[in-house]
Scaffold this active site. Sequence first.
Site, PDB file in Angstrom:
ATOM      1  N   LYS A 182       2.798  -0.645  -1.065  1.00  0.00           N
ATOM      2  CA  LYS A 182       3.019  -1.435  -2.278  1.00  0.00           C
ATOM      3  C   LYS A 182       4.147  -2.446  -2.047  1.00  0.00           C
ATOM      4  CE  LYS A 182       0.238   1.801  -3.930  1.00  0.00           C
ATOM      5  NZ  LYS A 182      -1.205   1.718  -3.878  1.00  0.00           N
TER       6      LYS A 182
HETATM    7  C1  LIG Z   1      -1.678   3.332  -4.367  1.00  0.00           C
HETATM    8  C2  LIG Z   1      -2.389   3.578  -5.620  1.00  0.00           C
HETATM    9  C3  LIG Z   1      -2.302   4.812  -6.290  1.00  0.00           C
HETATM   10  C4  LIG Z   1      -1.593   6.003  -5.699  1.00  0.00           C
HETATM   11  O1  LIG Z   1      -0.220   5.815  -5.545  1.00  0.00           O
HETATM   12  P1  LIG Z   1       0.620   6.943  -4.741  1.00  0.00           P
HETATM   13  O2  LIG Z   1       2.046   6.553  -5.030  1.00  0.00           O
HETATM   14  O3  LIG Z   1       0.257   6.827  -3.313  1.00  0.00           O
HETATM   15  O4  LIG Z   1       0.275   8.253  -5.345  1.00  0.00           O
HETATM   16  C5  LIG Z   1      -2.929   4.934  -7.513  1.00  0.00           C
HETATM   17  N1  LIG Z   1      -3.637   3.917  -8.054  1.00  0.00           N
HETATM   18  C6  LIG Z   1      -3.759   2.736  -7.433  1.00  0.00           C
HETATM   19  C7  LIG Z   1      -4.534   1.637  -8.084  1.00  0.00           C
HETATM   20  C8  LIG Z   1      -3.159   2.524  -6.184  1.00  0.00           C
HETATM   21  O5  LIG Z   1      -3.310   1.361  -5.561  1.00  0.00           O
END
Ligand SMILES: *Cc1c(COP(=O)(O)O)cnc(C)c1O
Length: 380
Positions: A182
């Site tokens: 992210k």
């Molecule tokens: C990355 C992501 C998640 C999960 O996030 P984590 O912190 O890895 O649990 C959930 N929803 C979306 C849309 C994502 O891109």
Amino acid sequence: MSSIPIAKPMLGVEEAEAAYNTILTGWVTQGPRVQEFEEKFAAYCGAPYAVAVSNCTTALHLSMIVAGIGAGDEVICPSMSYIATANSILYVGATPVFAEVNPVTYNLDVADVAKRITPKTKAVLLVHQIGMPADIDAFSTFCKQHNLILIEDAACAAGSSYKGRKIGSHSDLVCFSFHPRKVITTGDGGMITTSKVEFYERLKLLRQHGMSVNDRVRHESGKLIFEDHIAVGYNYRMTDIQAAVGIQQLARLDDIVSERRKIANYYHEAFADIDCIRLPKEADGYFSNYQSYSIYLLPNAPLTRNELMQHLLDDGINSRRGIMTSHRETAYVDLGFDTVNLPVSEHAADNSIILPLFVPMPQADIEKVVSAVRKHLGYA
Ligand SMILES: *Cc1c(COP(=O)(O)O)cnc(C)c1O
């Protein structure tokens, strides 16, 4: 020759020192740094409260619980999303009902969502896909009309904004991720912003074993305090080491987003004349952090998406397939979701590709990506 990665976290000496200093304080989980990170994140988003958790998946799970969603309920969400979106609905015994997305923004299509409402529908889980805000106003109006709860999966959307306000400030449960893929990262980590004090209190309780008194209060009290466990909770804590890194990352967030947007704009301009691909597009009032830059190959493209990805790899450029569809993954096929028919989502997932975008990205890398994409699409 080293290849160009798809993404790279923007971490520096400040983050390393923050982690180091936190370790030396001896308070390493859910203590003062977590509280500071929560206060700063809430202030950044313009939300009254923020609760830090271990990742966005646990943020979504707790949001489902505090929203009162459980067995027998249905929650409408996109299939075209990271699989954690739909999984969080299954965790509470509810059923994900997959709806179509808009093929330009990859965000939920409100007209299609409307068709999927049943008497069991309890909530809509709205994803801001790869950082592009969804139409929050349309969905809040829609949810009010149908008496549904709106939950936002803003995993990718820290630093994005909608109609002049940061994502995180618009509704009662907004979930963020700080995974390294992210825009900002704490290694792993998550945050929920909320404007409801009842949700805030309940989220804090559930993330720490349902414990009536948190460690900080007990630690600071001059009187003997015994805790009680007043609900069956979870251990979804964020550590202070992660939070210390997060505070530094948050301080960089607007700069990171601005750099990402410069690269995205460079791609927009460099690909503008190519008529066999569709580029991401921000409508008025939408401000994306460009967590990913995805291009969509149209039927007149001279090669398939997978051929393009292989050619790029041969040129030393890593790419990724576009956003997945959850209903075609084995876990969901095994649950019987393969009968779901989502032609728009499937076509978008099968024909889109994510290009490298990270900060700082050398200009030579940006240009290499541009010329390779142009060459393989017949625009040398
Ligand atoms: C990355 C992501 C998640 C999960 O996030 P984590 O912190 O890895 O649990 C959930 N929803 C979306 C849309 C994502 O891109």
